[in-house]
Every structure is written in C-alpha cells, then in structure tokens.
Motif scaffolding. Structure first.
Motif, PDB file in Angstrom:
ATOM      1  N   ALA A  60       0.856  -1.189   0.000  1.00 34.79           N
ATOM      2  CA  ALA A  60       0.000   0.000   0.000  1.00 34.79           C
ATOM      3  C   ALA A  60       0.890   1.236   0.000  1.00 34.79           C
ATOM      4  CB  ALA A  60      -0.909  -0.014   1.223  1.00 34.79           C
ATOM      5  N   THR A  61       0.298   2.405  -0.197  1.00 33.23           N
ATOM      6  CA  THR A  61       1.049   3.666  -0.231  1.00 33.23           C
ATOM      7  C   THR A  61       0.417   4.669   0.726  1.00 33.23           C
ATOM      8  OG1 THR A  61       1.678   3.331  -2.546  1.00 33.23           O
ATOM      9  CG2 THR A  61       1.838   5.577  -1.674  1.00 33.23           C
ATOM     10  N   LEU A  62       1.247   5.269   1.558  1.00 35.14           N
ATOM     11  CA  LEU A  62       0.810   6.359   2.435  1.00 35.14           C
ATOM     12  C   LEU A  62       1.483   7.636   1.957  1.00 35.14           C
ATOM     13  CD1 LEU A  62      -0.608   7.501   4.939  1.00 35.14           C
ATOM     14  CD2 LEU A  62       1.426   6.856   6.267  1.00 35.14           C
ATOM     15  N   LYS A  63       0.679   8.613   1.536  1.00 34.15           N
ATOM     16  CA  LYS A  63       1.201   9.869   1.007  1.00 34.15           C
ATOM     17  C   LYS A  63       1.284  10.885   2.156  1.00 34.15           C
ATOM     18  CE  LYS A  63      -0.026  10.968  -3.213  1.00 34.15           C
ATOM     19  NZ  LYS A  63       1.071  10.340  -3.973  1.00 34.15           N
ATOM     20  N   ALA A  64       2.480  11.448   2.338  1.00 37.30           N
ATOM     21  CA  ALA A  64       2.699  12.427   3.409  1.00 37.30           C
ATOM     22  C   ALA A  64       3.115  13.760   2.793  1.00 37.30           C
ATOM     23  CB  ALA A  64       3.777  11.939   4.368  1.00 37.30           C
ATOM     24  N   PRO A  65       2.386  14.832   3.073  1.00 33.12           N
ATOM     25  CA  PRO A  65       2.782  16.154   2.550  1.00 33.12           C
ATOM     26  C   PRO A  65       4.043  16.649   3.256  1.00 33.12           C
ATOM     27  CG  PRO A  65       0.994  16.385   4.120  1.00 33.12           C
ATOM     28  CD  PRO A  65       1.196  14.906   3.938  1.00 33.12           C
ATOM     29  N   GLY A  66       4.602  17.748   2.767  1.00 35.10           N
ATOM     30  CA  GLY A  66       5.832  18.267   3.334  1.00 35.10           C
ATOM     31  C   GLY A  66       5.718  18.665   4.791  1.00 35.10           C
ATOM     32  N   ALA A  67       4.513  19.026   5.236  1.00 37.76           N
ATOM     33  CA  ALA A  67       4.330  19.452   6.629  1.00 37.76           C
ATOM     34  C   ALA A  67       4.321  18.279   7.600  1.00 37.76           C
ATOM     35  CB  ALA A  67       3.029  20.237   6.769  1.00 37.76           C
ATOM     36  N   ILE A  68       4.156  17.060   7.092  1.00 38.16           N
ATOM     37  CA  ILE A  68       4.163  15.867   7.925  1.00 38.16           C
ATOM     38  C   ILE A  68       5.519  15.187   7.809  1.00 38.16           C
ATOM     39  CG2 ILE A  68       3.216  13.554   8.240  1.00 38.16           C
ATOM     40  CD1 ILE A  68       1.257  15.539   9.206  1.00 38.16           C
ATOM     41  N   HIS A  69       6.204  15.019   8.930  1.00 38.75           N
ATOM     42  CA  HIS A  69       7.501  14.340   8.945  1.00 38.75           C
ATOM     43  C   HIS A  69       7.345  12.993   9.632  1.00 38.75           C
ATOM     44  CE1 HIS A  69      11.723  13.422   9.392  1.00 38.75           C
ATOM     45  NE2 HIS A  69      11.574  13.358  10.711  1.00 38.75           N
ATOM     46  N   VAL A  70       7.445  11.913   8.869  1.00 42.99           N
ATOM     47  CA  VAL A  70       7.326  10.564   9.412  1.00 42.99           C
ATOM     48  C   VAL A  70       8.681  10.135   9.960  1.00 42.99           C
ATOM     49  CG1 VAL A  70       6.853   8.140   8.861  1.00 42.99           C
ATOM     50  CG2 VAL A  70       5.446   9.956   7.858  1.00 42.99           C
ATOM     51  N   SER A  71       8.712   9.774  11.230  1.00 43.41           N
ATOM     52  CA  SER A  71       9.976   9.381  11.865  1.00 43.41           C
ATOM     53  C   SER A  71      10.117   7.873  12.020  1.00 43.41           C
ATOM     54  CB  SER A  71      10.106  10.049  13.235  1.00 43.41           C
ATOM     55  OG  SER A  71       9.017   9.706  14.076  1.00 43.41           O
ATOM     56  N   GLN A  72       8.993   7.166  12.168  1.00 41.12           N
ATOM     57  CA  GLN A  72       9.038   5.714  12.339  1.00 41.12           C
ATOM     58  C   GLN A  72       7.846   5.060  11.645  1.00 41.12           C
ATOM     59  OE1 GLN A  72       9.366   4.109  16.290  1.00 41.12           O
ATOM     60  NE2 GLN A  72      10.767   5.710  16.988  1.00 41.12           N
ATOM     61  N   VAL A  73       8.085   3.865  11.134  1.00 37.12           N
ATOM     62  CA  VAL A  73       7.000   3.018  10.639  1.00 37.12           C
ATOM     63  C   VAL A  73       7.240   1.617  11.174  1.00 37.12           C
ATOM     64  CG1 VAL A  73       5.854   2.025   8.622  1.00 37.12           C
ATOM     65  CG2 VAL A  73       6.645   4.396   8.555  1.00 37.12           C
ATOM     66  N   ASN A  74       6.311   1.118  11.977  1.00 37.25           N
ATOM     67  CA  ASN A  74       6.424  -0.213  12.577  1.00 37.25           C
ATOM     68  C   ASN A  74       7.727  -0.389  13.357  1.00 37.25           C
ATOM     69  OD1 ASN A  74       3.949  -0.854  11.415  1.00 37.25           O
ATOM     70  ND2 ASN A  74       4.901  -1.637   9.552  1.00 37.25           N
ATOM     71  N   GLY A  75       8.125   0.673  14.059  1.00 41.26           N
ATOM     72  CA  GLY A  75       9.324   0.613  14.881  1.00 41.26           C
ATOM     73  C   GLY A  75      10.613   0.851  14.137  1.00 41.26           C
ATOM     74  N   ARG A  76      10.564   1.029  12.831  1.00 39.89           N
ATOM     75  CA  ARG A  76      11.770   1.246  12.035  1.00 39.89           C
ATOM     76  C   ARG A  76      11.923   2.726  11.735  1.00 39.89           C
ATOM     77  NH1 ARG A  76      13.010  -0.141   5.772  1.00 39.89           N
ATOM     78  NH2 ARG A  76      15.275  -0.014   5.883  1.00 39.89           N
ATOM     79  N   SER A  77      13.109   3.277  12.023  1.00 42.86           N
ATOM     80  CA  SER A  77      13.359   4.702  11.789  1.00 42.86           C
ATOM     81  C   SER A  77      13.406   4.990  10.300  1.00 42.86           C
ATOM     82  CB  SER A  77      14.683   5.120  12.435  1.00 42.86           C
ATOM     83  OG  SER A  77      14.605   4.989  13.835  1.00 42.86           O
ATOM     84  N   MET A  78      12.808   6.117   9.927  1.00 44.36           N
ATOM     85  CA  MET A  78      12.817   6.555   8.545  1.00 44.36           C
ATOM     86  C   MET A  78      13.934   7.569   8.326  1.00 44.36           C
ATOM     87  SD  MET A  78      10.395   4.967   6.804  1.00 44.36           S
ATOM     88  CE  MET A  78      11.130   3.536   7.642  1.00 44.36           C
ATOM     89  N   THR A  79      14.348   7.706   7.083  1.00 42.51           N
ATOM     90  CA  THR A  79      15.469   8.570   6.735  1.00 42.51           C
ATOM     91  C   THR A  79      15.109  10.035   6.910  1.00 42.51           C
ATOM     92  OG1 THR A  79      16.209   6.949   5.129  1.00 42.51           O
ATOM     93  CG2 THR A  79      17.089   9.167   4.904  1.00 42.51           C
ATOM     94  N   ASN A  80      16.079  10.819   7.416  1.00 42.91           N
ATOM     95  CA  ASN A  80      15.934  12.274   7.476  1.00 42.91           C
ATOM     96  C   ASN A  80      16.624  12.874   6.259  1.00 42.91           C
ATOM     97  OD1 ASN A  80      14.592  12.484   9.981  1.00 42.91           O
ATOM     98  ND2 ASN A  80      16.509  12.088  11.036  1.00 42.91           N
ATOM     99  N   TYR A  81      15.898  13.691   5.479  1.00 43.66           N
ATOM    100  CA  TYR A  81      16.454  14.320   4.293  1.00 43.66           C
ATOM    101  C   TYR A  81      16.777  15.789   4.557  1.00 43.66           C
ATOM    102  CZ  TYR A  81      15.197  10.122   1.786  1.00 43.66           C
ATOM    103  OH  TYR A  81      15.115   8.828   1.380  1.00 43.66           O
TER     104      TYR A  81
END
Length: 228
Positions: A60-81
């Motif tokens: 599936a796909t979760l679309k996040a706008p620029g104002a939303i910063h996703v830090s973790q998904v299922n306990g896994r850290s996401m990349t900081n750009y």
C-alpha cells in the motif's frame, strides 16, 4: 591609442566579464536545481521494511505532505532528508501498520530580524502515532486542519491530531500523542543479510545510485559540503 580610449575599453571588458560571470552563476544554479529535482524524484517513494517480503509486491502507499515528517513506521526509523518540506510516499506492507510522525508549520517573522536570529517561526506538534490496517495496493493520505495564521497554529498544536484517509474518503484512524515509552510494533520482516550495521541500507543504495550518475563537479561540490 589614447589613455581615455584604453580606459573605456578596459571598463567594457570588465563589464562584459561581470555579465558573463553572472550568467554562468545563473546557469550553474539552474543546473544544480535540476540535479536536486532529479534526486527528489528518486527518493519520493520509500520502502518501510527490510529484506524482500513476498507481500511487498502488493504494498500500500501512504502519502505524506511536506508538513508531515514521518519518523518511524512499525518501529523502524525513517530517513531524514536535507529538505524538511519534501512530500514523500511511504510503501507499507499490507496489514497492521504503526506510523509515528510530527506536523510542522513555518511562519515568516515581520519587521527587522537581529543578526543570527531566525527569520521564521517554527511551530511543531508533539509526536503523533496512528495505527491502521492497510489493504493491498491501496493509497492513503493524511487529513488535518490547517491553520491560517501563526497564532492559530500555536493554539491548535496542543490538541493536534491527523486522520489517515483511504481512497474512498473514509477516515480509517485518528492519531494520538506518542512517546518513546509506548510499545511499538516490531519490524515484520527479517533484516537484510547485506545490511550494514548502523546504516539505513535503502538510503545507502539511493546515495550510491545518485553518486554514480553525478558529474565530477557535482561530486566535488558534495564532498566540499560534507566535510565543511
């Protein structure tokens, strides 16, 4: 040749050189922006798992706008750009998913700003968590109230919440405050055998791909930035 004529010729040459230099700077800036655009398009879809799970083909796909910063998904850290306001799509495995994120707004300061002082107000929510069941090949997005002023943003942040909405417009889940002490879902896939300890393997692959297509000048510019 008279000295007056020589001075005029010299001024003309200097002016011409300056115009050429300004044009070169403009072209270089435009080329750099194109490189950034190319890099941005390469990183706007992020996998949230490790390894090669069979269900990834129906992610599936979760679309996040620029104002939303996703830090973790299922306990896994996401990349900081480098660009915080970059809109990103996150590929999710079908089934239960837990997403941790923050919402951030930026407002310009009016009037004179002292040297060294930030020119903007940054107003950020407390970390939020949302849990929902993702269906195969479905696309989801965030919905939330958007403030129309800095004062409005400051008032709404203590009670901020965002919903995850499906393709049919129906909200699947509403976010709530999150803390590191909260129990998080463990990654549902085994670690990649080729993973490098302490590194995000997907990010490393992306960096290698971008590096392979960069010119010598772009590589030099990046190395100067990295070691400044």
């Amino acid at each position: 040749m008279s000295s007056i004529h020589t001075i005029r010729v010299t001024k003309f040459e200097i002016g011409h050189s300056r115009r050429w230099f300004q044009m070169a700077r403009t072209m270089a800036s435009a080329a750099f922006l194109l490189v950034l655009a190319g890099c941005s398009s390469a990183i706007t879809k992020l996998e949230t798992w490790e390894g090669s799970p069979a269900t990834a083909v129906n992610a599936a796909t979760l679309k996040a706008p620029g104002a939303i910063h996703v830090s973790q998904v299922n306990g896994r850290s996401m990349t900081n750009y480098l660009m915080d306001d970059l809109a990103l799509d996150y590929a999710l495995l079908p089934g239960d998913n837990q997403v941790v994120f923050t919402y951030k707004t930026i407002w310009a300061k009016s009037g004179v700003v002292d040297n060294g002082e930030s020119k903007v107000y940054v107003i950020e929510s407390e970390p939020q968590v949302v849990r929902f069941d993702a269906n195969p090949n479905e696309t989801y997005h965030f919905e939330f109230d958007k403030p129309d002023s800095r004062q409005s943003a400051e008032k709404m942040m203590p009670e901020f919440s965002a919903a995850v909405v499906g393709e049919n417009g129906q909200a699947l889940a509403q976010s709530s405050n999150w803390s590191p002490d909260d129990s998080a879902l463990l990654a549902r896939t085994p670690a990649n055998d080729g993973a490098v300890s302490g590194y995000n393997t997907d990010s490393l692959k992306q960096l290698k791909a971008v590096w392979g297509t960069a010119t010598d000048e772009e590589r030099k510019a990046f190395l100067r930035w990295a070691f400044e």
